[in-house]
Design an enzyme around this catalytic site. Structure first.
Site, PDB file in Angstrom:
ATOM      1  N   SER A  51       0.868  -1.176   0.000  1.00 35.14           N
ATOM      2  CA  SER A  51       0.000   0.000   0.000  1.00 35.14           C
ATOM      3  C   SER A  51       0.902   1.222   0.000  1.00 35.14           C
ATOM      4  CB  SER A  51      -0.880  -0.031   1.246  1.00 35.14           C
ATOM      5  OG  SER A  51      -1.794   1.036   1.222  1.00 35.14           O
ATOM      6  N   ARG A 296      -0.173  -4.721  -6.700  1.00 37.92           N
ATOM      7  CA  ARG A 296      -1.401  -5.266  -6.138  1.00 37.92           C
ATOM      8  C   ARG A 296      -2.574  -4.593  -6.816  1.00 37.92           C
ATOM      9  NH1 ARG A 296      -4.947  -8.026  -4.559  1.00 37.92           N
ATOM     10  NH2 ARG A 296      -5.547  -8.600  -2.442  1.00 37.92           N
ATOM     11  N   THR A 332      -7.288   2.132   4.078  1.00 39.54           N
ATOM     12  CA  THR A 332      -6.932   1.531   5.367  1.00 39.54           C
ATOM     13  C   THR A 332      -7.904   1.937   6.470  1.00 39.54           C
ATOM     14  OG1 THR A 332      -4.627   1.554   4.677  1.00 39.54           O
ATOM     15  CG2 THR A 332      -5.049   1.222   7.005  1.00 39.54           C
ATOM     16  N   CYS A 478       0.327  -8.228 -16.779  1.00 39.31           N
ATOM     17  CA  CYS A 478       0.924  -8.828 -15.590  1.00 39.31           C
ATOM     18  C   CYS A 478       2.209  -8.075 -15.238  1.00 39.31           C
ATOM     19  CB  CYS A 478       1.243 -10.295 -15.824  1.00 39.31           C
ATOM     20  SG  CYS A 478       2.221 -10.975 -14.473  1.00 39.31           S
ATOM     21  N   CYS A 506       4.835 -14.980  -9.661  1.00 39.97           N
ATOM     22  CA  CYS A 506       3.588 -14.288  -9.303  1.00 39.97           C
ATOM     23  C   CYS A 506       3.746 -13.515  -7.992  1.00 39.97           C
ATOM     24  CB  CYS A 506       2.461 -15.305  -9.183  1.00 39.97           C
ATOM     25  SG  CYS A 506       0.884 -14.601  -8.684  1.00 39.97           S
ATOM     26  N   CYS A 509      -0.969 -10.247  -7.239  1.00 38.13           N
ATOM     27  CA  CYS A 509      -1.661  -8.963  -7.380  1.00 38.13           C
ATOM     28  C   CYS A 509      -3.093  -9.138  -7.849  1.00 38.13           C
ATOM     29  CB  CYS A 509      -0.891  -8.018  -8.306  1.00 38.13           C
ATOM     30  SG  CYS A 509      -1.043  -8.381 -10.073  1.00 38.13           S
ATOM     31  N   CYS A 512      -4.499 -10.425 -13.350  1.00 38.69           N
ATOM     32  CA  CYS A 512      -4.865 -11.332 -14.444  1.00 38.69           C
ATOM     33  C   CYS A 512      -6.288 -11.851 -14.274  1.00 38.69           C
ATOM     34  CB  CYS A 512      -3.871 -12.484 -14.549  1.00 38.69           C
ATOM     35  SG  CYS A 512      -3.602 -13.377 -13.024  1.00 38.69           S
TER      36      CYS A 512
END
Lengths: 537, 248
Positions: A51, A296, A332, A478, A506, A509, A512
């Site tokens: 974040s 992400r 958050t 990606c 990977c 996130c 995809c």
């Protein structure tokens, strides 16, 4: 197959992010003898958290009074806000919209804040299990959610049991709280099964990429919060960047772009790297080094896309439901408030029923309602978006219209139907060189000998329709270079190419799973403890 | 028979290790820490020996600050019966660690001491050998196979030339290599059980061990960065480029 071992809890919380940990802490504060467990697929708490992050502190004040005397490890009061409109070489300072004023807020590393919160939770005797993935939902005989099933470990790529095979256990609980974050794979199944989204708009997402840098001494101005919009994106593509100045010469720099982009050739990762080469940022980063990086998906649909958040035996909270406030660029505080509210609801009623109504009558949803039209206002481009969002802001969202939200997989144009603007992208000299170099800084790890956790439901489409219509956009959206179309002599048709999935790259996130125009990529949990190992992200 | 297993808390093998700007050490801020992978293999072997009925108790031992209790708990969750933390706030060099372990050996009287062949942080590969010498017992290092036969053990060692099989009398120190076994995953209920297993904390002073600094570390530096390569069109260009660089 032998019967799975069983552990019983009163409440099982899936995902140790701000929502889940707030829920766990509040539950134990209200009812210390309640049995509460939190499971987390990351190898340690915070390892999968990515974040910005500038946070509003009020929910922390409510949850952990006195935290300011003993703050999380990275926690710098915001000193100044800046918003810049970038052109390729220039920049124009824009007035900071009221939602983005951060006086009284803090720049934190959300990953290390979650690790810090986990310690508080453990001190209250919450059982926290990092390194274990909730692979499946366990349903009671009456169809209600009754807990989760932990993924098996020690299974090879062909699905056979290895020597160290360990069957995942079942965790039975009267209440399951899903807080997997954006596009949680269990949440996705439950939304479908219980038709939680039947009365709302589709969800819309963004992709956020972030790098933590150590810059040359003196360049970082602790407490400075900068946001940019404009270059390198064209006016049709929604997005912008954040540059948060931390202590110890550290800078968190990130780039977010709406996943409703239309250009099938668009490469979000490259856009991020281009942004770093704007003179203002290049000067800042030059001579520095990357400490950590990752990506992400971000949930952006807000009010219109919020699904029903309760179902028999379970609650959906935080970004698993989608509570991020887009104009504020913050989720958050919403996640934490929602976690606390879920805890209070469970304590009061011992049931899921009534939670959704309570949530919709709360400040959490009121906050989303006020800004509901700002994200979709940008569907008609940057400039109209600015105008509409200014109007929405001045009127506090009280105008009677509500713009609807579109999904992201159908917005992608076929390559014959889209002419990409000349992006005039520059030659790059700052690290990382490419996506593989970037993944290296995510320290991501998956045992290679395990079933691929990115399941392609109809692989034929990749080499036929998708190759033709979109030129395989998965190879571009990606951020970790998981998808590659490779030439293979053994493939006799479709141009001798096949899709290669580098699943061990990977970074979880979920882009995809969202952006694939045919919706045939299904992200499932790999073995627990796999995935990125973010440091202070 | 008791088996003593050494456990070291190290920076996880997936983490990209970064040297601090002032060269005084490596950055551990927010870094994932784990059980040294070789120690995990040592523990797995000890557990298998116990579960096969050839030992009664497996004790995990670690020297370090309270943070190393986390790794000891992992050891307990894997199946060790109890844990001992040798408490010290200072990083120990191999000789001090070996002396401290020796004191624990004198208290516990184990029939076998299993250690990782080296720790992946400083790669010293010294503690096991020093411990055997101080204890005046046999040692077998880099074991890839271990068989117990009553008062002796047959150990297959990984050596530069291949494999070496030796016979040692017990008690002894055996340090283990990568191929000995594949450690188990920890079961969730066992994490809960591990919370209730005994963990003794004993300070270096209580053990009567003084910290020795036989090694002095000048400074840490990352390896020099490799320069970017070039793509050559054909063999002729390759030859030319090599010649230009005086390599041909």
């Amino acid at each position: 197959m032998t019967a799975r071992e069983i552990m019983e809890y009163d409440v099982i919380i899936v995902g140790a992010g701000p929502a889940g940990l707030s829920c766990a802490i509040r539950l134990k504060q209200l009812k210390p003898d309640l049995m509460v467990a939190v499971i987390e697929k990351g190898a340690q708490i915070g390892a999968h958290i990515l974040s910005g992050a500038v946070i509003e502190p009020e929910p922390l004040d409510q949850l952990l009074p006195g935290w300011r005397e003993n703050p999380p490890p990275v926690c710098i009061p915001v000193a100044k806000d800046e918003l810049w409109l970038l052109t390729k070489k220039g920049k124009i300072r824009l007035p900071t919209p009221p939602q983005q004023k951060n006086h009284g807020n803090f720049i934190v590393s959300l990953g290390s804040m979650c690790a810090w919160m986990a310690q508080k939770a453990e001190a209250l005797e919450v059982d926290i299990f990092p390194g274990y993935a909730a692979a499946e939902i366990r349903f009671n005989d009456d169809g209600a959610v009754g807990g989760v099933i932990i993924g098996d470990m020690g299974v090879d790529s062909a699905g056979k049991h290895k020597d160290n095979y360990m069957q995942g256990i079942e965790i039975h609980a009267a209440m399951t709280v899903l807080c997997e974050g954006c596009r949680g794979h269990l949440s996705k199944q439950l939304i479908r099964k219980f038709e939680l989204d039947k009365d709302c708009d589709p969800q819309t997402y963004g992709i956020g990429m972030k790098e933590l840098w150590r810059v040359q001494p003196g360049k970082s101005k602790p407490g400075l919060v900068q946001h940019t919009t404009g270059w390198p994106l064209d006016a049709k593509t929604y997005g912008g960047s954040f540059i948060y100045h931390l202590d110890k010469d550290r800078i968190a720099i990130g780039f977010v772009t709406g996943l409703d982009y239309q250009d099938p050739a668009f490469r979000p990762f490259e856009a991020f790297q281009q942004m770093k080469h704007h003179p203002m940022l290049h000067e800042l980063l030059e001579g520095g080094e990357i400490l950590s990086s990752g990506a992400r998906a971000i949930v952006e649909g807000g009010y219109q896309s919020l699904p029903k958040t309760e179902m028999p035996g379970a609650l959906l909270i935080g970004d698993a439901a989608g509570m991020l406030n887009v104009p504020k660029i913050k989720g958050t505080h919403q996640a934490m408030r929602c976690g606390m509210m879920a805890a209070e609801h469970i304590n009061d009623t011992a049931s899921a029923e009534g939670f959704d109504a309570k949530l919709r009558d709360s400040e959490i949803v009121r906050e989303l309602y006020k800004v509901r039209n700002i994200r979709p206002a940008f569907y008609s481009g940057l400039w109209r978006g600015f105008v509409r969002s200014a109007i929405e802001t001045v009127t506090l969202g009280k105008l009677p219209t509500t713009l609807s939200i579109h999904d992201d997989d159908s917005t992608l144009k076929k390559r014959d139907d889209y002419t990409a603007p000349d992006r005039k992208w520059v030659d790059r000299d700052l690290p990382p060189r490419d996506r593989l170099a970037s993944v290296y800084f995510a320290a991501t790890e998956h045992d290679e000998d395990q079933p691929v956790h990115l399941r392609i439901l109809e692989p034929d489409i990749c080499t036929t329709r998708c190759a033709e219509e979109y030129d395989n956009p998965c190879t571009r959206f990606c951020p970790a270079n998981v998808y590659e179309m490779v030439a293979d002599d053994r493939v006799k048709k479709d141009g001798g190419r096949r899709l290669q999935i580098n699943a061990s790259n990977c970074v979880h996130c979920k882009v995809c799973d969202i952006k694939d125009p045919y919706q045939i990529i299904n992200w499932v949990t790999p073995e627990g403890g796999c995935g990125p190992n973010y440091q202070n992200m | 028979m008791k088996i003593l297993v050494g456990i070291k808390r190290v920076v996880d093998y997936n983490v990209r290790v970064r040297v601090l700007a002032d060269g005084s050490g490596v950055d551990t801020d927010g870094v994932k820490m784990s059980v040294n992978p070789f120690d995990e293999i040592a523990l797995e072997e000890a557990l298998r020996i116990r579960d096969a009925g050839n030992a009664e108790e497996v004790i995990v031992v670690s020297a370090g600050g309270d943070e190393c209790q986390q790794q000891l708990r992992t050891g307990l969750a894997m199946g060790a019966d109890r844990a001992i933390q040798i408490q010290t706030s200072e990083g120990l060099q191999p000789l001090s660690t070996a002396r401290a372990f020796l004191k624990v050996i004198e208290r516990e009287d184990p029939g076998l001491v299993l250690l990782g062949k080296q720790a992946i942080d400083d790669d010293n590969c010294q503690t096991g050998q020093m411990l055997a010498a101080l204890w005046e017992r046999p040692q077998a290092t880099s074991a890839s196979k271990l068989e117990l036969n009553g008062n002796s053990a047959t150990v297959v060692r990984e050596v530069d030339a291949g494999l070496e099989t030796i016979e040692i009398d017990l008690p002894a120190v055996v340090t283990v290599d990568l191929r000995l076994n594949e450690p188990r995953f920890v079961k969730l209920p066992d994490i809960m059980k591990a919370k209730r297993k005994p963990m003794d904390v004993v300070s270096l002073e209580e053990l009567g061990v003084a910290i020795e600094g036989n090694l002095e570390i000048g400074h840490y530096a990352p390896p020099p960065q490799r320069e970017q390569g070039i793509m050559v069109e054909d063999a002729a260009q390759l030859v030319e480029e090599l010649k230009n660089r005086g390599l041909l």
